[in-house]
Design an enzyme around this catalytic site. Structure first.
Site, PDB file in Angstrom:
ATOM      1  N   GLU A  60       0.884  -1.176   0.000  1.00 54.35           N
ATOM      2  CA  GLU A  60       0.000   0.000   0.000  1.00 54.35           C
ATOM      3  C   GLU A  60       0.917   1.220   0.000  1.00 54.35           C
ATOM      4  O   GLU A  60       1.456   1.609   1.034  1.00 54.35           O
ATOM      5  CB  GLU A  60      -0.906   0.001   1.235  1.00 54.35           C
ATOM      6  CG  GLU A  60      -1.823  -1.204   1.345  1.00 54.35           C
ATOM      7  CD  GLU A  60      -2.994  -1.156   0.373  1.00 54.35           C
ATOM      8  OE1 GLU A  60      -3.101  -0.174  -0.397  1.00 54.35           O
ATOM      9  OE2 GLU A  60      -3.800  -2.096   0.371  1.00 54.35           O
ATOM     10  N   CYS A 111      -2.688   8.674   2.652  1.00 57.63           N
ATOM     11  CA  CYS A 111      -2.423   8.143   1.314  1.00 57.63           C
ATOM     12  C   CYS A 111      -3.608   8.403   0.394  1.00 57.63           C
ATOM     13  O   CYS A 111      -3.463   8.393  -0.833  1.00 57.63           O
ATOM     14  CB  CYS A 111      -2.100   6.652   1.371  1.00 57.63           C
ATOM     15  SG  CYS A 111      -3.328   5.661   2.213  1.00 57.63           S
TER      16      CYS A 111
END
Length: 514
Positions: free
Chosen positions: A265, A299
């Site tokens: 990720e 993110c």
């Protein structure tokens, strides 16, 4: 030292943080001397020494033994452990949130939301523990049955970033536990206390169950070398790593060299398309939260706002007004919406990006400067920035982990989608429109190329029920809901012959007379 919640002070060693901690046993670090500071005011929160490669190896060996004891435990009983964890997290929600605020600088509402993600994940994983099912598949051979089974994988290595010091571990850990795995966690060196608090809860709940072995979960503290030692260990079949793209590439290469599995990720650089028909009030709220929440350090933070030319000026003006009203300061103070950047490096990266804006044909419309009045000394506080850039500017392809939002004009939807996708990253995306054709095109195979695509909601704030992750430089991993649990297990295809003959697949005849 800033006062710490009782949950964590009770498990600290008298002199220093344990570099490796599992089920009540702590080992002092033998590696480099390290310290973590609060981004709120620069106060040193903890001093410690990193775990060495040998200490990481010892933690993995212990976790491997724990996995062998845990894997035969029926999955619903493994779910019972996670249920107990969820109950204990509920009891300590406020303390855990305070710790997140201290170490990551989040405002309390965001910190509480992160702890709630852990609670929600526990509820989800408990139900999942009774649904780890495979398939029955039609066999081409008579009197044969074919099926799939899913078995525990082994030791799951977890590497997490500072911005979600609890939730990302929980996504991986709660699913891993019900899937029959053990855990070795290398948290960000910025947030060691959050990790030890989470581990404390896991260990105390495991101690209440006879089936739960020691070393089912272990924390190893350290920097990049500690993470690399975990990634290189052959007894760790899966490494789940969250962080920057350069970090992810290093982990991926290390794991691939030993033919292990990676769940990555990484970068975001997320965009939203604003169509002429978008609800102005609804989209404004979504843009502001997505762009400035966690001081732009998610993110899933919104980095690029692609605005139709017919509403560009109106949107730019409304955003400047909204940004001017944002209160920046100590995240613990009521009314503050934007807390600090994590450190001086983040501020330097933000300034470097903003200085490039004029050279690339754009203009800074608002913010970007450092805030020094009415904020704690020692913290890094900034005004969230708005900048205008032309399509194709190189900055649009880069992710700066800070609160900068770039505004870009478009005239045709196909042009906007092409601009949206023309970046290396592919995590989260959104379109605001009331035209169903535009919405469906954005969600179609010819639309967003991201792992998350939203309509009339922002790019951040994903629910745990859906799989979380993205494509391209984002790494391709999926965590949390949907069928993400399959990444933490190994698939076995089984065929059972209950007849008296031995027919071969594809009609092959071996050794039969002509």
């Amino acid at each position: 030292m800033t006062q710490l919640p009782p949950l964590i002070t009770e498990c600290l060693a008298p002199a220093a943080l344990p570099a490796a901690w599992s089920r009540g046993t702590g080992a002092a670090g033998q590696g480099a001397a390290m310290r973590s500071v609060s981004p709120i005011d620069g106060t040193v929160v903890a001093n410690w020494r990193a775990a060495t490669a040998d200490q990481v190896g010892a933690a993995v060996r212990a976790a491997h033994g724990a996995h062998r004891a845990w894997r035969p435990v029926p999955a619903p009983r493994r779910g019972e452990l996670v249920r107990r964890i969820g109950d204990r997290v509920r009891a300590h929600k406020e303390e855990l949130a305070a710790l997140i605020t201290l170490e990551a600088g989040k405002i309390p509402q965001e910190a509480l939301g992160e702890v709630q993600e852990w609670i929600d994940l526990c509820d989800y994983a408990v139900g999942l523990s009774r649904q780890l099912h495979g398939l029955t598949i039609a066999s081409e051979r008579p009197m044969h049955r074919m099926m799939e089974q899913w078995h525990p994988l082994g030791v799951v290595g977890i590497i997490t970033a500072f911005n979600f010091p609890v939730a990302v571990w929980a996504w991986n850990a709660m699913l891993s536990l019900v899937c029959g795995n053990s855990l070795v966690w290398k948290p960000s060196e910025q947030t060691p206390l959050c990790a030890l608090a989470c581990q404390r809860i896991l260990a105390e709940c495991a101690a209440t169950m006879d089936e739960a072995p020691e070393h089912l979960g272990t924390v190893v503290l350290g920097g990049a070398d500690t993470g690399q030692a975990l990634a290189a260990n052959r007894q760790v079949p899966l490494v789940s790593a969250t962080g920057s793209v350069p970090m992810g590439r290093k982990v991926a290469v290390t794991v691939a060299e030993r033919l292990g599995r990676c769940l990555l990720e990484l970068g975001g650089n997320n965009a939203m398309i604003l169509a002429p028909s978008a609800d102005p009030a609804l989209s404004l709220r979504a843009v502001v939260f997505s762009a400035v929440g966690t001081c732009g350090q998610r993110c899933t933070s919104l980095r690029r706002l692609l605005v139709h030319e017919s509403v560009f000026d109106r949107t730019a003006g409304a955003l400047q007004q909204a940004y001017a009203s944002l209160r920046v300061g100590d995240p613990r103070e009521p009314g503050v919406l934007v807390g600090p950047l994590v450190n001086e490096r983040a501020f330097a990266a933000m300034q470097s990006a903003l200085q490039r804006v004029p050279a690339e044909g754009g203009a800074v419309l608002h913010g970007g400067e450092r805030v020094t009045a009415n904020v704690p000394a020692g913290g890094v506080y900034v005004r969230p920035a708005l900048a205008m850039l032309p399509a194709g500017a190189p900055l649009l392809r880069e992710e700066t982990f800070a609160p900068i939002l770039y505004l870009v004009r478009w005239s045709e939807l196909d042009e906007a989608i092409a601009m949206h996708n023309d970046v290396p990253q592919g995590l989260s995306s959104a379109i605001f429109t009331t035209d169903i054709r535009e919405a469906e095109r954005f969600l179609s195979p010819a639309g967003s190329d991201c792992g998350i695509a939203n309509v009339n909601i922002g790019t951040s704030g994903a629910e745990i029920g859906g799989a979380f992750g993205g494509e391209k430089d984002t790494g391709g991993g999926r965590e949390s809901g949907s069928d993400a649990w399959k990444q933490y297990m190994r698939r076995v295809t089984c065929t059972i012959n209950y007849g008296d003959d031995l027919p071969l697949a594809q009609g092959i005849r071996f050794g039969d007379p002509d």
